[in-house]
Scaffold this active site. Structure first.
Site, PDB file in Angstrom:
ATOM      1  N   GLY A   1      44.157  41.075  40.167  1.00 11.25           N
ATOM      2  CA  GLY A   1      44.191  42.431  39.809  1.00 11.25           C
ATOM      3  C   GLY A   1      45.395  42.890  39.305  1.00 11.25           C
ATOM      4  O   GLY A   1      46.429  42.141  39.502  1.00 11.25           O
TER       5      GLY A   1
ATOM      6  N   THR B   1      32.770  45.595  50.748  1.00 11.70           N
ATOM      7  CA  THR B   1      34.155  44.920  50.366  1.00 11.70           C
ATOM      8  C   THR B   1      35.337  45.449  51.396  1.00 11.70           C
ATOM      9  O   THR B   1      36.253  44.524  51.895  1.00 11.70           O
ATOM     10  CB  THR B   1      34.809  45.242  48.866  1.00 11.70           C
ATOM     11  OG1 THR B   1      33.737  44.474  48.052  1.00 11.70           O
ATOM     12  CG2 THR B   1      35.996  44.471  48.605  1.00 11.70           C
TER      13      THR B   1
ATOM     14  N   LYS C   1      43.707  36.548  63.114  1.00 11.98           N
ATOM     15  CA  LYS C   1      43.900  36.475  64.635  1.00 11.98           C
ATOM     16  C   LYS C   1      43.929  35.018  64.979  1.00 11.98           C
ATOM     17  O   LYS C   1      44.521  34.596  65.910  1.00 11.98           O
ATOM     18  CB  LYS C   1      42.582  37.070  65.181  1.00 11.98           C
ATOM     19  CG  LYS C   1      42.396  36.807  66.669  1.00 11.98           C
ATOM     20  CD  LYS C   1      41.157  37.611  67.131  1.00 11.98           C
ATOM     21  CE  LYS C   1      40.527  37.067  68.640  1.00 11.98           C
ATOM     22  NZ  LYS C   1      39.435  37.629  68.755  1.00 11.98           N
TER      23      LYS C   1
ATOM     24  N   TYR D   1      34.531  54.497  48.655  1.00 12.10           N
ATOM     25  CA  TYR D   1      35.959  54.128  48.896  1.00 12.10           C
ATOM     26  C   TYR D   1      36.620  54.604  50.022  1.00 12.10           C
ATOM     27  O   TYR D   1      37.422  54.017  50.799  1.00 12.10           O
ATOM     28  CB  TYR D   1      36.644  54.469  47.442  1.00 12.10           C
ATOM     29  CG  TYR D   1      37.835  53.883  47.322  1.00 12.10           C
ATOM     30  CD1 TYR D   1      37.936  52.455  46.843  1.00 12.10           C
ATOM     31  CD2 TYR D   1      38.841  55.013  47.253  1.00 12.10           C
ATOM     32  CE1 TYR D   1      39.304  52.083  46.737  1.00 12.10           C
ATOM     33  CE2 TYR D   1      40.163  54.347  47.069  1.00 12.10           C
ATOM     34  CZ  TYR D   1      40.473  52.990  46.806  1.00 12.10           C
ATOM     35  OH  TYR D   1      41.700  52.431  46.310  1.00 12.10           O
TER      36      TYR D   1
HETATM   37  P1  NAD Z   1      42.382  46.357  40.828  1.00  6.63           P
HETATM   38  O1  NAD Z   1      40.925  46.637  40.620  1.00  6.63           O
HETATM   39  O2  NAD Z   1      43.134  45.825  39.376  1.00  6.63           O
HETATM   40  O3  NAD Z   1      42.466  45.056  41.896  1.00  6.63           O
HETATM   41  C1  NAD Z   1      41.250  44.778  42.717  1.00  6.63           C
HETATM   42  C2  NAD Z   1      41.372  43.368  42.696  1.00  6.63           C
HETATM   43  O4  NAD Z   1      40.485  43.023  43.829  1.00  6.63           O
HETATM   44  C3  NAD Z   1      40.657  42.884  41.416  1.00  6.63           C
HETATM   45  O5  NAD Z   1      41.245  41.685  41.022  1.00  6.63           O
HETATM   46  C4  NAD Z   1      39.189  42.613  41.947  1.00  6.63           C
HETATM   47  O6  NAD Z   1      38.424  41.478  41.013  1.00  6.63           O
HETATM   48  C5  NAD Z   1      39.326  42.304  43.356  1.00  6.63           C
HETATM   49  N1  NAD Z   1      38.232  42.473  44.186  1.00  6.63           N
HETATM   50  C6  NAD Z   1      37.326  43.360  44.365  1.00  6.63           C
HETATM   51  N2  NAD Z   1      36.259  43.203  44.874  1.00  6.63           N
HETATM   52  C7  NAD Z   1      36.540  41.987  45.513  1.00  6.63           C
HETATM   53  C8  NAD Z   1      35.867  41.091  46.392  1.00  6.63           C
HETATM   54  N3  NAD Z   1      34.536  41.673  47.007  1.00  6.63           N
HETATM   55  N4  NAD Z   1      36.068  40.015  46.520  1.00  6.63           N
HETATM   56  C9  NAD Z   1      37.204  39.172  46.196  1.00  6.63           C
HETATM   57  N5  NAD Z   1      37.975  40.049  45.147  1.00  6.63           N
HETATM   58  C10 NAD Z   1      37.430  41.354  45.049  1.00  6.63           C
HETATM   59  O7  NAD Z   1      42.981  47.358  41.487  1.00  6.63           O
HETATM   60  P2  NAD Z   1      44.648  47.661  42.185  1.00  6.63           P
HETATM   61  O8  NAD Z   1      45.138  48.975  41.443  1.00  6.63           O
HETATM   62  O9  NAD Z   1      45.297  46.518  41.821  1.00  6.63           O
HETATM   63  O10 NAD Z   1      44.417  47.850  43.734  1.00  6.63           O
HETATM   64  C11 NAD Z   1      44.588  46.946  44.462  1.00  6.63           C
HETATM   65  C12 NAD Z   1      44.485  47.302  46.003  1.00  6.63           C
HETATM   66  O11 NAD Z   1      45.248  48.616  46.114  1.00  6.63           O
HETATM   67  C13 NAD Z   1      43.348  47.931  46.360  1.00  6.63           C
HETATM   68  O12 NAD Z   1      42.594  47.587  47.669  1.00  6.63           O
HETATM   69  C14 NAD Z   1      43.091  49.464  46.222  1.00  6.63           C
HETATM   70  O13 NAD Z   1      42.374  49.926  46.749  1.00  6.63           O
HETATM   71  C15 NAD Z   1      44.617  49.664  46.587  1.00  6.63           C
HETATM   72  N6  NAD Z   1      45.308  50.958  46.158  1.00  6.63           N
HETATM   73  C16 NAD Z   1      45.660  51.011  44.870  1.00  6.63           C
HETATM   74  C17 NAD Z   1      46.189  52.182  44.445  1.00  6.63           C
HETATM   75  C18 NAD Z   1      46.450  52.233  42.807  1.00  6.63           C
HETATM   76  O14 NAD Z   1      47.073  53.286  42.292  1.00  6.63           O
HETATM   77  N7  NAD Z   1      46.543  51.167  41.983  1.00  6.63           N
HETATM   78  C19 NAD Z   1      46.057  53.380  45.055  1.00  6.63           C
HETATM   79  C20 NAD Z   1      45.551  53.033  46.203  1.00  6.63           C
HETATM   80  C21 NAD Z   1      45.134  51.985  46.759  1.00  6.63           C
END
Ligand code: NAD
Ligand code: UDP
Length: 311
Positions: A10, A90, A103, A143
């Protein structure tokens, strides 16, 4: 070290993989490509210390690792609302699987939590001690509540099983490798402006967010993981606060062109304001963001200009 990054294909995960490889670690990247892309990790596939596993975090997995970063979860509202039940699974089952693995193999495990745990905050700016104002039954709840439950699991595994956890609460982060159709505000505005389309401000645009450039965020991740003074939760974000109208005007000024601002309906439960209190990050991680919004937006525009040209 050998380090597992879930969600490693991601936006944030791929930058984290880059950083960990650059530090000399072996990186195992697990992703189901729901919102991630092969192109984000294309340059890494031939790296001798990188391995990719196409797998869903809701199904158990086994690896011999020293550290786990759990980032797997769609992050943009249109994507996490596309299949809300899957989003909760997820977050919750992904956390259980990472914690169970940590763990067993005694790995340190990191959870990518979110400022969404504060909901539509009644306290401003938001310190980690604030418990939040979250609607448990709305469109964002899959979420928000999924991430809140994941935090609960992290702290219960820590208390009950002595699992070595780190929990970060990420505030809106932007930069190269955001998906052009991701639906988040920075990518939407930039892509719209570059294509000469009107820029869609939801509601009157007076709602605020605080935007952190991706390189600053990844530095905070690594610092949190490497220190032993706190397990978190700890806010990582840029305390600069902007209205969505200010952001739209900045993007239009930087891109140039003829796009205009148009208004669209405000999504349900859209938080009115958001800004991190980063006192704990300063104290424990000696971290604060370095890249101002204008500079980060310029770098992100340059990325999307190329990405659109090549698409
Ligand atoms: P993104 O959507 O680009 O990345 C998420 C990644 O997780 C993707 O590659 C997706 O394919 C993978 N994924 C989703 N569901 C999955 C599953 N069931 N099994 C395996 N892989 C799975 O988003 P991001 O911005 O890179 O966010 C990454 C993390 O950071 C997330 O957990 C998100 O909640 C958290 N986050 C991001 C932000 C932001 O502003 N970018 C803010 C708060 C929290
Ligand atoms: N937003 C907007 N236009 C868009 C996309 C989003 O005005 O094209 C607004 C959205 O309503 C919210 C803010 O920008 O107030 C941030 O939205 P985003 O989806 O990026 O993240 P989140 O709401 O999860 O902070």
């Amino acid at each position: 070290m050998r380090i597992l990054v879930t969600g490693g294909a991601g936006f944030l995960g791929s930058h984290l993989c880059d950083r960990l490889l650059a530090e000399g670690h072996e990186v195992l990247c697990l992703d189901n490509f729901f919102t991630g892309r092969k192109s984000n990790i294309a340059g890494l596939l031939t790296h001798p210390r990188f391995e990719f596993f196409r797998h869903d975090v809701i199904d158990p997995f086994k690896f011999e690792v020293d550290q786990i970063y759990n980032l797997a979860c769609p992050a943009s509202p249109p994507h996490y609302q596309y299949n809300p039940i899957k989003t909760t699974k997820t977050s919750v089952m992904g956390a259980i699987n990472c914690l169970g693995l940590a763990k067993r193999v005694k790995a340190r495990v990191f959870q990518a939590s979110t400022s969404e745990v504060y909901g539509d905050p009644a306290v401003h700016p938001q310190p980690e001690s604030y418990w939040g104002n979250v609607n448990p039954i709305g469109r964002r709840s899959c979420y928000d509540e999924g991430k809140r439950c994941a935090e609960t699991l992290f702290f219960d595994y820590h208390r009950e099983n002595k699992v070595d956890i780190r929990v970060v609460r990420i505030f809106n982060t932007y930069g190269p490798r955001m998906h052009p159709n991701d639906g988040r505000v920075v990518s939407n505005f930039i892509v719209q402006a570059l294509r000469g389309e009107d820029v869609t401000v939801y509601g009157d645009g007076s709602q605020t967010r605080s935007f952190c450039y991706v390189d600053d965020l990844i530095e905070g991740f690594v610092r949190l993981m490497e220190q032993t003074e706190t397990v978190g939760p700890i806010n990582i974000g840029n305390p600069g606060e902007f209205t969505m109208l200010q952001l739209a005007e900045l993007v239009l000024r930087k891109v140039g062109g003829k796009s205009k601002i148009i208004h669209r309906e405000l999504p349900a439960d859209d938080p009115k304001q958001r800004r991190p209190d980063i006192s704990l990050a300063k104290k424990y991680l000696r971290w604060e963001p370095k890249v101002p919004l204008e500079e980060g937006i310029e770098r992100t525009i340059a990325y999307f200009r190329e990405a659109i040209k090549n698409s």
